[in-house]
Structures are given as structure tokens and as C-alpha cells.
Scaffold this motif. Structure first.
Motif, PDB file in Angstrom:
ATOM      1  N   SER A 194       0.907  51.823  36.876  1.00  0.00           N
ATOM      2  CA  SER A 194       0.945  51.159  38.182  1.00  0.00           C
ATOM      3  C   SER A 194      -0.411  50.551  38.528  1.00  0.00           C
ATOM      4  CB  SER A 194       1.363  52.164  39.261  1.00  0.00           C
ATOM      5  OG  SER A 194       1.363  51.565  40.538  1.00  0.00           O
ATOM      6  N   LEU A 213      14.000  54.960  41.941  1.00  0.00           N
ATOM      7  CA  LEU A 213      13.587  54.159  43.092  1.00  0.00           C
ATOM      8  C   LEU A 213      12.094  54.290  43.372  1.00  0.00           C
ATOM      9  CD1 LEU A 213      16.586  54.773  45.526  1.00  0.00           C
ATOM     10  CD2 LEU A 213      16.306  53.033  43.763  1.00  0.00           C
ATOM     11  N   GLN A 214      11.498  55.382  42.926  1.00  0.00           N
ATOM     12  CA  GLN A 214      10.073  55.599  43.130  1.00  0.00           C
ATOM     13  C   GLN A 214       9.246  54.502  42.462  1.00  0.00           C
ATOM     14  OE1 GLN A 214       8.845  59.438  41.759  1.00  0.00           O
ATOM     15  NE2 GLN A 214       6.678  59.124  42.219  1.00  0.00           N
ATOM     16  N   THR A 217       8.552  51.213  44.923  1.00  0.00           N
ATOM     17  CA  THR A 217       8.130  51.355  46.313  1.00  0.00           C
ATOM     18  C   THR A 217       7.027  50.377  46.711  1.00  0.00           C
ATOM     19  OG1 THR A 217       6.620  53.122  45.627  1.00  0.00           O
ATOM     20  CG2 THR A 217       8.787  53.776  46.451  1.00  0.00           C
ATOM     21  N   GLU A 218       6.229  49.892  45.730  1.00  0.00           N
ATOM     22  CA  GLU A 218       5.147  48.974  46.042  1.00  0.00           C
ATOM     23  C   GLU A 218       5.581  47.512  45.984  1.00  0.00           C
ATOM     24  OE1 GLU A 218       1.771  49.757  43.599  1.00  0.00           O
ATOM     25  OE2 GLU A 218       1.483  51.792  44.345  1.00  0.00           O
ATOM     26  N   CYS A 219       6.846  47.257  45.713  1.00  0.00           N
ATOM     27  CA  CYS A 219       7.334  45.881  45.634  1.00  0.00           C
ATOM     28  C   CYS A 219       7.449  45.273  47.029  1.00  0.00           C
ATOM     29  CB  CYS A 219       8.695  45.837  44.945  1.00  0.00           C
ATOM     30  SG  CYS A 219       8.643  46.257  43.192  1.00  0.00           S
ATOM     31  N   ILE A 222      13.128  43.962  47.390  1.00  0.00           N
ATOM     32  CA  ILE A 222      14.064  44.661  46.522  1.00  0.00           C
ATOM     33  C   ILE A 222      15.346  43.837  46.409  1.00  0.00           C
ATOM     34  CG2 ILE A 222      15.392  46.773  46.146  1.00  0.00           C
ATOM     35  CD1 ILE A 222      12.394  47.200  46.072  1.00  0.00           C
ATOM     36  N   PRO A 236      11.531  46.930  50.983  1.00  0.00           N
ATOM     37  CA  PRO A 236      12.087  48.287  50.875  1.00  0.00           C
ATOM     38  C   PRO A 236      12.082  49.039  52.192  1.00  0.00           C
ATOM     39  CG  PRO A 236       9.974  48.091  49.708  1.00  0.00           C
ATOM     40  CD  PRO A 236      10.411  46.711  50.054  1.00  0.00           C
ATOM     41  N   SER A 237      11.040  48.861  52.994  1.00  0.00           N
ATOM     42  CA  SER A 237      10.978  49.575  54.270  1.00  0.00           C
ATOM     43  C   SER A 237      12.094  49.125  55.207  1.00  0.00           C
ATOM     44  CB  SER A 237       9.616  49.357  54.932  1.00  0.00           C
ATOM     45  OG  SER A 237       9.368  47.967  55.120  1.00  0.00           O
ATOM     46  N   ALA A 240      15.588  50.407  53.826  1.00  0.00           N
ATOM     47  CA  ALA A 240      15.741  51.856  53.989  1.00  0.00           C
ATOM     48  C   ALA A 240      16.280  52.224  55.367  1.00  0.00           C
ATOM     49  CB  ALA A 240      14.410  52.552  53.742  1.00  0.00           C
ATOM     50  N   TYR A 246      21.028  50.125  49.536  1.00  0.00           N
ATOM     51  CA  TYR A 246      19.744  50.749  49.198  1.00  0.00           C
ATOM     52  C   TYR A 246      19.566  52.065  49.942  1.00  0.00           C
ATOM     53  CZ  TYR A 246      14.703  51.238  48.438  1.00  0.00           C
ATOM     54  OH  TYR A 246      13.451  51.699  48.087  1.00  0.00           O
ATOM     55  N   LEU A 250      19.093  55.927  48.424  1.00  0.00           N
ATOM     56  CA  LEU A 250      18.046  56.861  48.834  1.00  0.00           C
ATOM     57  C   LEU A 250      18.634  58.187  49.304  1.00  0.00           C
ATOM     58  CD1 LEU A 250      15.621  54.494  50.814  1.00  0.00           C
ATOM     59  CD2 LEU A 250      15.207  55.546  48.582  1.00  0.00           C
TER      60      LEU A 250
END
Length: 262
Positions: A194, A213-214, A217-219, A222, A236-237, A240, A246, A250
Motif C-alpha cells: 500500500s 474490502l479492507q 478503503t483508500e480508494c 468504489i 466508500p464512506s 457505507a 456495498y 460490509l
């Protein structure tokens, strides 16, 4: 057997000014692997901006890896089109297309020979460039002359994958695809990979096809695939917090009490 598309088309290259390289567009893409099979991709449409980092997730068989097969023209589209920097990939020779994209898959492709011959098989780079790439991937203890057995049998799984990342760093293409690249490595190696991606490919378009999915997370965005269709996309935020595909992935991972997996 059906013949593969031309290896070279002299009049077309996947290249453009640095400021516009790495733009990818899928337009109504449908794909099936052989006659009689169900469609693996069903009218998929999306675009990816230059230097954007995009995660692609979905359950097994959802069409994630089929997107990569279509991008590299390993399997030709039944309908629709894909372009890079405005160039229709059907008008590009396969050699030029595949040389323009770096792919790191879950299983490292390593041949018997030195580290140098594995990361620079065509002898296109200087010793200094090779040394910098090796050190950037924290493989300095191995060095360019390290002998690698076929399949990387004398390296750990993490080292094998770091050699693949090192090859991509040395080539430094404008599009990088990670296809389950960290699925088989330990947490420490995943963190190293990473960090290398963040540092060495900050000006490249990066696609991360992930089961866990981990890993995405920095993308910045998604893409969620399901049954060959793009069913959801966004940061992603944001995804979620919605009661969508998605968020359900989770919740299912949390209920299983394991690392988040698609």
C-alpha cells in the motif's frame, strides 16, 4: 480456433500528453467467454479519470475480473466499447495495449533467473533504475543478482508479491491494475504494498480488484459489481451509509467476524 486480434497496428498507440493519460471509459460493455455461456458482463458503463484510484468489489462471479479480461482484450467484447485516452481499444494492437498497462495479480509470475531478469526481462532499464526500484519495494536485502527459483520457490509469499510490485514500479505505466494482489500476503506485506502504491503511483490511474474490502478503503471511488452489472458506485464512506450493495457486503463481513470480504 478463432484467431486473436492483430498484435501490432502501426497507426494506433495508447499514448497521449501526460496530463491526459490514464482516462478509461467502458461504454455498454457486454462479454461472454464462449458461445452458449451466459453473459459475464451485461452492458457495463463507467469512466475513470486520470490519476484516480478506483476499487472494484463484488461477490465471486460478479464480473470483477471480467472487467480486466475485457480491458486487456483477453476476451473480446460482444458489444460496447472500451477506450483509453479517447482511443478505442479495438483499433490498438494487442502488444501495444498490454504493454501500456501494468497488472499485478494474486499469484506472482516468477521465472528461474536473477531478480534483474524477473523485473526487467527485456533489459530496458539501467542498473541504477533497477536498484532504485528494488529498494523502493524494500527488497534491498535480496539485490538485483539474487537468484530466483522457478515460481519463486526460494522466496516467501510476501517477497514473491513484492517482486511483482517491483516490476510494475520499474515499468511505471500510467495504468496499474491490482487483481487480488494482496489476498495471499500477511498484514505487514500488505502495508508495504500500500505504501509503495501511494508513493510510486500517485500520478497513475489505479484499479484495485479486491475480494477483501479492507484493500480498497483508500480508494476515492468504489465500483460494485453484481451478476455482471455495475450496480453501485461512489466514495466508500458514502456507500457505507446507504442501504445498498456495498453496505450489505460490509454488514455480512462484520457478522462473519472476519476481515471484511466481498
Amino acid at each position: 480456433m478463432a484467431q486473436e486480434a492483430p498484435w501490432h497496428i502501426a497507426s494506433k498507440k495508447v499514448s497521449a500528453a501526460r496530463s491526459s493519460q490514464g482516462r478509461i471509459m467502458f461504454s455498454g460493455c457486454s462479454l461472454r467467454y464462449k458461445l452458449g455461456d451466459q453473459l459475464a458482463l451485461k452492458g457495463v458503463t463507467f469512466s475513470i479519470r486520470p490519476e484516480e484510484r478506483v476499487g472494484i468489489v463484488g461477490r465471486t462471479g460478479s464480473g470483477k475480473s471480467s472487467l480486466l479480461q475485457a480491458l486487456l482484450r483477453v476476451v473480446e467484447l460482444e458489444s460496447g466499447s472500451i477506450s483509453i485516452d479517447g482511443i478505442d481499444l479495438r483499433k490498438v494492437g494487442l502488444h501495444g495495449l498490454r504493454r501500456s498497462i501494468s497488472v499485478v495479480s494474486q499469484t506472482a509470475a516468477l521465472l528461474e533467473g536473477t531478480m534483474r531478469s524477473n523485473i526487467d526481462p527485456f533489459g530496458e532499464h539501467t542498473d541504477a533504475e533497477i536498484d532504485v526500484a528494488i529498494r523502493s519495494c524494500q527488497l534491498g536485502e535480496l539485490g538485483a543478482d539474487k537468484w530466483i527459483e522457478g515460481g519463486g520457490r526460494n522466496l516467501s509469499t510476501g517477497q514473491q508479491q513484492l517482486v511483482s510490485i517491483c516490476r510494475a514500479v520499474l515499468r511505471r505505466k500510467d495504468i496499474l491494475v491490482l487483481d487480488e494482489a494482496t489476498a495471499s500476503v500477511d498484514e505487514q506485506t500488505e502495508q508495504i504494498i500500500s505504501a509503495v502504491i501511494n508513493r510510486e503511483f500517485k500520478h497513475s490511474t489505479v484499479l484495485i480488484i479486491a475480494h477483501r474490502l479492507q484493500a480498497i478503503t483508500e480508494c476515492s471511488r468504489i465500483l460494485v459489481m453484481d451478476d455482471g452489472r455495475l450496480v453501485e458506485q461512489g466514495p466508500p464512506s458514502f456507500l457505507a451509509t446507504r442501504n445498498g450493495h456495498y453496505a450489505r457486503l460490509l454488514r455480512a463481513a462484520a457478522a462473519a467476524g472476519a476481515s471484511p470480504e466481498a
